[in-house]
Motif scaffolding. Structure first.
Motif, PDB file in Angstrom:
ATOM      1  N   GLU A 143     117.546  48.608  35.852  1.00  0.00           N
ATOM      2  CA  GLU A 143     116.938  47.507  36.563  1.00  0.00           C
ATOM      3  C   GLU A 143     115.897  47.602  37.231  1.00  0.00           C
ATOM      4  O   GLU A 143     115.013  46.822  37.101  1.00  0.00           O
ATOM      5  CB  GLU A 143     118.429  46.916  37.259  1.00  0.00           C
ATOM      6  N   LYS A 144     115.841  48.754  38.155  1.00  0.00           N
ATOM      7  CA  LYS A 144     114.735  49.111  38.872  1.00  0.00           C
ATOM      8  C   LYS A 144     113.643  49.257  38.161  1.00  0.00           C
ATOM      9  O   LYS A 144     112.410  48.808  38.699  1.00  0.00           O
ATOM     10  CB  LYS A 144     115.028  50.271  40.009  1.00  0.00           C
ATOM     11  N   LEU A 145     113.534  50.236  37.278  1.00  0.00           N
ATOM     12  CA  LEU A 145     112.344  50.515  36.075  1.00  0.00           C
ATOM     13  C   LEU A 145     111.959  49.051  35.813  1.00  0.00           C
ATOM     14  O   LEU A 145     110.606  48.886  35.810  1.00  0.00           O
ATOM     15  CB  LEU A 145     112.657  51.095  35.089  1.00  0.00           C
ATOM     16  N   ALA A 146     112.577  48.087  35.166  1.00  0.00           N
ATOM     17  CA  ALA A 146     112.241  47.073  34.547  1.00  0.00           C
ATOM     18  C   ALA A 146     111.379  46.118  35.678  1.00  0.00           C
ATOM     19  O   ALA A 146     110.630  45.260  35.312  1.00  0.00           O
ATOM     20  CB  ALA A 146     113.767  46.008  34.173  1.00  0.00           C
ATOM     21  N   GLU A 147     112.069  46.266  37.041  1.00  0.00           N
ATOM     22  CA  GLU A 147     111.339  45.392  37.881  1.00  0.00           C
ATOM     23  C   GLU A 147     109.792  45.772  38.122  1.00  0.00           C
ATOM     24  O   GLU A 147     109.231  45.048  38.558  1.00  0.00           O
ATOM     25  CB  GLU A 147     112.010  45.554  39.244  1.00  0.00           C
ATOM     26  N   THR A 148     109.682  47.105  38.153  1.00  0.00           N
ATOM     27  CA  THR A 148     108.388  47.808  38.334  1.00  0.00           C
ATOM     28  C   THR A 148     107.233  47.625  37.234  1.00  0.00           C
ATOM     29  O   THR A 148     106.231  47.573  37.270  1.00  0.00           O
ATOM     30  CB  THR A 148     108.209  49.193  38.585  1.00  0.00           C
ATOM     31  N   GLY A 149     107.743  47.235  36.040  1.00  0.00           N
ATOM     32  CA  GLY A 149     106.886  46.830  34.962  1.00  0.00           C
ATOM     33  C   GLY A 149     105.946  48.105  34.248  1.00  0.00           C
ATOM     34  O   GLY A 149     106.472  48.948  34.294  1.00  0.00           O
ATOM     35  N   ASN A 150     104.857  47.949  34.237  1.00  0.00           N
ATOM     36  CA  ASN A 150     103.929  48.983  34.191  1.00  0.00           C
ATOM     37  C   ASN A 150     103.213  49.571  35.417  1.00  0.00           C
ATOM     38  O   ASN A 150     102.204  50.151  35.424  1.00  0.00           O
ATOM     39  CB  ASN A 150     102.819  48.562  32.947  1.00  0.00           C
ATOM     40  N   ASP A 151     103.562  49.141  36.564  1.00  0.00           N
ATOM     41  CA  ASP A 151     103.111  49.588  37.700  1.00  0.00           C
ATOM     42  C   ASP A 151     102.916  51.119  37.743  1.00  0.00           C
ATOM     43  O   ASP A 151     103.985  51.869  37.201  1.00  0.00           O
ATOM     44  CB  ASP A 151     103.638  49.328  38.707  1.00  0.00           C
ATOM     45  N   GLU A 152     102.321  51.670  38.467  1.00  0.00           N
ATOM     46  CA  GLU A 152     102.165  53.226  38.822  1.00  0.00           C
ATOM     47  C   GLU A 152     103.014  53.678  39.899  1.00  0.00           C
ATOM     48  O   GLU A 152     103.064  52.457  40.902  1.00  0.00           O
ATOM     49  CB  GLU A 152     100.729  53.717  38.621  1.00  0.00           C
ATOM     50  N   PHE A 153     103.599  54.805  40.028  1.00  0.00           N
ATOM     51  CA  PHE A 153     104.309  55.208  40.996  1.00  0.00           C
ATOM     52  C   PHE A 153     103.323  56.166  42.039  1.00  0.00           C
ATOM     53  O   PHE A 153     103.762  57.453  42.023  1.00  0.00           O
ATOM     54  CB  PHE A 153     105.660  55.696  40.672  1.00  0.00           C
ATOM     55  N   GLY A 154     102.539  55.828  42.818  1.00  0.00           N
ATOM     56  CA  GLY A 154     101.777  56.458  43.739  1.00  0.00           C
ATOM     57  C   GLY A 154     100.619  57.286  42.954  1.00  0.00           C
ATOM     58  O   GLY A 154      99.629  57.160  43.326  1.00  0.00           O
ATOM     59  N   THR A 155     101.341  58.162  41.966  1.00  0.00           N
ATOM     60  CA  THR A 155     100.084  58.944  41.308  1.00  0.00           C
ATOM     61  C   THR A 155     100.543  59.071  39.797  1.00  0.00           C
ATOM     62  O   THR A 155     101.356  58.752  39.529  1.00  0.00           O
ATOM     63  CB  THR A 155     100.216  60.370  41.931  1.00  0.00           C
ATOM     64  N   ALA A 156      99.375  59.324  38.874  1.00  0.00           N
ATOM     65  CA  ALA A 156      99.614  59.123  37.673  1.00  0.00           C
ATOM     66  C   ALA A 156     100.701  60.368  37.237  1.00  0.00           C
ATOM     67  O   ALA A 156     101.420  60.291  36.326  1.00  0.00           O
ATOM     68  CB  ALA A 156      98.306  59.669  37.067  1.00  0.00           C
ATOM     69  N   SER A 157     100.845  61.539  37.806  1.00  0.00           N
ATOM     70  CA  SER A 157     101.469  62.735  37.766  1.00  0.00           C
ATOM     71  C   SER A 157     103.056  62.098  37.954  1.00  0.00           C
ATOM     72  O   SER A 157     103.826  62.452  36.904  1.00  0.00           O
ATOM     73  CB  SER A 157     101.139  63.847  38.288  1.00  0.00           C
ATOM     74  N   VAL A 180     112.722  63.699  43.604  1.00  0.00           N
ATOM     75  CA  VAL A 180     112.977  63.689  45.118  1.00  0.00           C
ATOM     76  C   VAL A 180     112.019  64.855  45.719  1.00  0.00           C
ATOM     77  O   VAL A 180     111.200  64.523  46.424  1.00  0.00           O
ATOM     78  CB  VAL A 180     114.391  63.561  45.612  1.00  0.00           C
ATOM     79  N   GLU A 181     112.295  65.825  45.253  1.00  0.00           N
ATOM     80  CA  GLU A 181     111.448  67.065  45.530  1.00  0.00           C
ATOM     81  C   GLU A 181     110.013  66.816  45.467  1.00  0.00           C
ATOM     82  O   GLU A 181     109.475  67.170  46.343  1.00  0.00           O
ATOM     83  CB  GLU A 181     112.057  68.290  44.751  1.00  0.00           C
ATOM     84  N   LEU A 182     109.799  66.490  44.299  1.00  0.00           N
ATOM     85  CA  LEU A 182     108.189  66.103  44.187  1.00  0.00           C
ATOM     86  C   LEU A 182     107.730  65.056  45.063  1.00  0.00           C
ATOM     87  O   LEU A 182     106.570  65.389  45.731  1.00  0.00           O
ATOM     88  CB  LEU A 182     108.077  65.458  42.781  1.00  0.00           C
ATOM     89  N   GLN A 183     108.615  64.102  45.477  1.00  0.00           N
ATOM     90  CA  GLN A 183     108.281  63.016  46.411  1.00  0.00           C
ATOM     91  C   GLN A 183     107.952  63.538  47.837  1.00  0.00           C
ATOM     92  O   GLN A 183     107.086  63.455  48.524  1.00  0.00           O
ATOM     93  CB  GLN A 183     109.085  61.800  46.356  1.00  0.00           C
ATOM     94  N   VAL A 184     108.960  64.325  48.282  1.00  0.00           N
ATOM     95  CA  VAL A 184     109.136  64.943  49.491  1.00  0.00           C
ATOM     96  C   VAL A 184     108.421  66.082  49.907  1.00  0.00           C
ATOM     97  O   VAL A 184     107.431  65.879  50.975  1.00  0.00           O
ATOM     98  CB  VAL A 184     110.554  65.221  50.001  1.00  0.00           C
ATOM     99  N   THR A 185     107.932  66.942  48.928  1.00  0.00           N
ATOM    100  CA  THR A 185     107.076  67.972  49.181  1.00  0.00           C
ATOM    101  C   THR A 185     105.824  67.961  48.817  1.00  0.00           C
ATOM    102  O   THR A 185     104.876  68.689  49.349  1.00  0.00           O
ATOM    103  CB  THR A 185     107.985  69.219  48.446  1.00  0.00           C
ATOM    104  N   ARG A 186     105.328  67.156  47.928  1.00  0.00           N
ATOM    105  CA  ARG A 186     103.843  66.731  47.599  1.00  0.00           C
ATOM    106  C   ARG A 186     103.399  65.304  47.481  1.00  0.00           C
ATOM    107  O   ARG A 186     102.267  65.316  48.048  1.00  0.00           O
ATOM    108  CB  ARG A 186     103.990  67.551  45.992  1.00  0.00           C
ATOM    109  N   VAL A 187     103.979  64.652  46.972  1.00  0.00           N
ATOM    110  CA  VAL A 187     103.380  63.209  46.659  1.00  0.00           C
ATOM    111  C   VAL A 187     103.418  62.610  47.928  1.00  0.00           C
ATOM    112  O   VAL A 187     102.247  61.814  48.410  1.00  0.00           O
ATOM    113  CB  VAL A 187     104.323  62.216  45.633  1.00  0.00           C
TER     114      VAL A 187
END
Length: 225
Positions: A143-157, A180-187
């Motif tokens: 459901e959450k992914l459907a709400e985002t459509g084709n939007d990007e999440f901060g970075t391409a990676s 979560v690790e990727l978001q907290v430590t890098r993105v």
């Protein structure tokens, strides 16, 4: 000798008065009130302090005297899940360590993920295996992914990682741990942070309701906002 000071919470209510109500209620009533209190809060991916120490004390007072066997295990898992919603990591850890069950392992993993110990979290998620609550959680993620459509999440990676995770059709706790690790430590992207916090809340929500139903609380009568 002077009387020791009475410890009060932020609202000025004594701790004994605040917890007395919990002790006099049934399991279902006390769980419902605490869960409703926490329903609008989205725990941080990496909390540095608990939300409310009085709520932690109320959770500790949840009445499970007389519970035995599996019912007691599920009730302790409910308490641990509520503590995680309150960002009371140390208290949740103590309870999770008492539970040699899949629920205990799952909660143990979430606790370590929230404290930033991602390798340890991955170990406990492997111990939990494919918990049945994850199937319900998967529906919420879609459901959450459907709400985002084709939007990007901060970075391409990160977008690629999330889409890859989604396309597998099996939304595992281990995969979420990596995101979560990727978001907290890098993105460290604010939009991604909020999105992952919503998924983390949904994860705790379905796990809590699973444990509550098996603790003798009956059907999933409580639906958090």
């Amino acid at each position: 000798m002077p009387e020791p000071p009475i410890i009060k919470n932020w609202a000025g209510m004594t701790i004994s008065a605040a917890t007395q109500e919990v002790e006099t209620l049934s399991w279902s009533e006390s769980y419902g009130r605490i869960a409703a209190q926490l329903a609008s809060h989205r725990p941080s991916l990496y909390p540095t302090e608990e939300l409310d120490d009085l709520t932690s004390l109320k959770i500790a007072k949840l009445p499970i005297e007389g519970f035995t066997g599996e019912r007691r295990s599920y009730a302790l898992a409910v308490k641990a899940g509520l503590l995680l919603l309150n960002e009371s990591l140390d208290e949740a850890h103590e309870l999770a360590q008492e539970l040699p069950t899949r629920e205990g392992s799952y909660l143990h993993g979430i606790m370590h993920r929230m404290e930033g110990d991602y390798p340890n979290a991955a170990y406990w998620f492997r111990m939990a295996g494919g918990h049945p609550a994850q199937e319900v959680w998967s529906g919420k993620i879609r459901e959450k992914l459907a709400e985002t459509g084709n939007d990007e999440f901060g970075t391409a990676s990160l977008t690629a990682r999330i889409r890859e995770w989604a396309e597998h059709g099996s939304f595992s706790a281990a995969g979420f741990n990596e995101l979560v690790e990727l978001q907290v430590t890098r993105v460290r992207n604010e939009r991604v942070e909020q999105w992952l916090m919503e998924l983390q809340y949904a994860e705790l929500d379905v796990l809590l309701q699973h444990c509550y139903a098996h603790s003798g609380g009956g059907g999933l009568w409580f639906e958090p906002r």
